[in-house]
Design an enzyme around this catalytic site. Structure first.
Site, short mmCIF file in Angstrom:
data_model
loop_
_atom_site.label_atom_id
_atom_site.label_comp_id
_atom_site.label_asym_id
_atom_site.label_seq_id
_atom_site.Cartn_x
_atom_site.Cartn_y
_atom_site.Cartn_z
N HIS A 105 4.69 -6.44 -3.32
CA HIS A 105 3.56 -5.76 -4.02
C HIS A 105 4.22 -6.94 -5.34
O HIS A 105 2.53 -6.60 -5.85
CB HIS A 105 3.68 -4.10 -4.49
CG HIS A 105 2.51 -3.60 -4.78
ND1 HIS A 105 1.07 -4.13 -4.27
CD2 HIS A 105 2.03 -2.29 -5.26
CE1 HIS A 105 0.58 -3.44 -4.50
NE2 HIS A 105 0.57 -1.77 -5.03
N ASN B 120 -1.27 0.14 -11.10
CA ASN B 120 -2.80 0.23 -11.18
C ASN B 120 -2.71 0.57 -12.47
O ASN B 120 -4.04 1.19 -12.69
CB ASN B 120 -2.51 2.24 -10.70
CG ASN B 120 -1.23 2.84 -10.86
OD1 ASN B 120 -0.17 2.70 -12.56
ND2 ASN B 120 -1.47 3.92 -10.98
#
Length: 194
Positions: free
Chosen positions: A22, A70
């Protein structure tokens, strides 16, 4: 065509995430900082680490949000607003499940493809998705239920090797944007194969 004024590399903060898939966007920003001989320094008002550099005589800012993935839009929105940078002047670098390791693609606009970092950036830019994306292929685990664990784990040695090669190419291609334009850089990166 607008000029790129802000390059953002997405990832999660903290040592535990540094080498995970990620964080591929952050890996590329770190390479660009080395290439341009600048240091990324924490800047709390932008919720991230930033650097300013000149590339081919043009001022460019580098940003690695230090929020969790996020909430990436919080950093991008704050810096873009402060420096009056339009969405089409932003390049966001992120990991891409739908591309195999060793590939990367440049494009403008489009959906978020379920990527929570992109989702938040679109929201924080006033629902504008017109920014550029450099998608670094990390491959897919095969089933959507496996995605969360997959992106938060380290790539296999073979995948890491493929990622290193495409990150080298992507570093050259980002620099090429400022020298030869987005179209040439896009054509080169999008056709790269290891």
């Amino acid at each position: 065509m607008s000029e790129i004024k802000l390059i953002v590399g997405l990832g999660n903060p903290g040592d535990k995430y540094t080498d995970t898939r990620h964080n591929a966007g952050e890996w590329l920003i770190e390479r660009l900082a080395r290439r341009f001989n600048v240091s990324l320094n924490p800047e709390s008002k932008f919720f991230g680490k930033t650097a300013r550099t000149l590339v081919n005589g043009k001022e460019v800012r580098l940003l690695v949000p230090t929020t969790f993935m996020n909430l990436s839009g919080k950093a991008v929105g704050a810096l873009a607003s402060f420096y009056r940078i339009k969405p089409e002047e932003i390049l966001v670098i992120h990991d891409e499940l739908d591309l195999p390791p060793g590939t990367a693609k440049l494009k403008q606009g489009g959906g978020h493809g379920g990527h929570n970092g992109l989702k938040d950036i679109v929201a924080q830019l006033g629902n504008n998705n017109n920014f550029y994306r450099l998608r670094i292929g990390i491959g897919h685990p095969g089933h959507r239920d496996l995605v969360a664990g997959y992106v938060l784990n380290k790539p296999s040695p073979a995948d890491r090797d493929a990622l290193e090669k495409v990150l080298d190419e992507a570093t050259d291609c980002v620099e090429m944007i400022f020298r030869d334009g987005m179209v040439k850089a896009t054509n080169r990166l999008n056709s790269f194969k290891i």
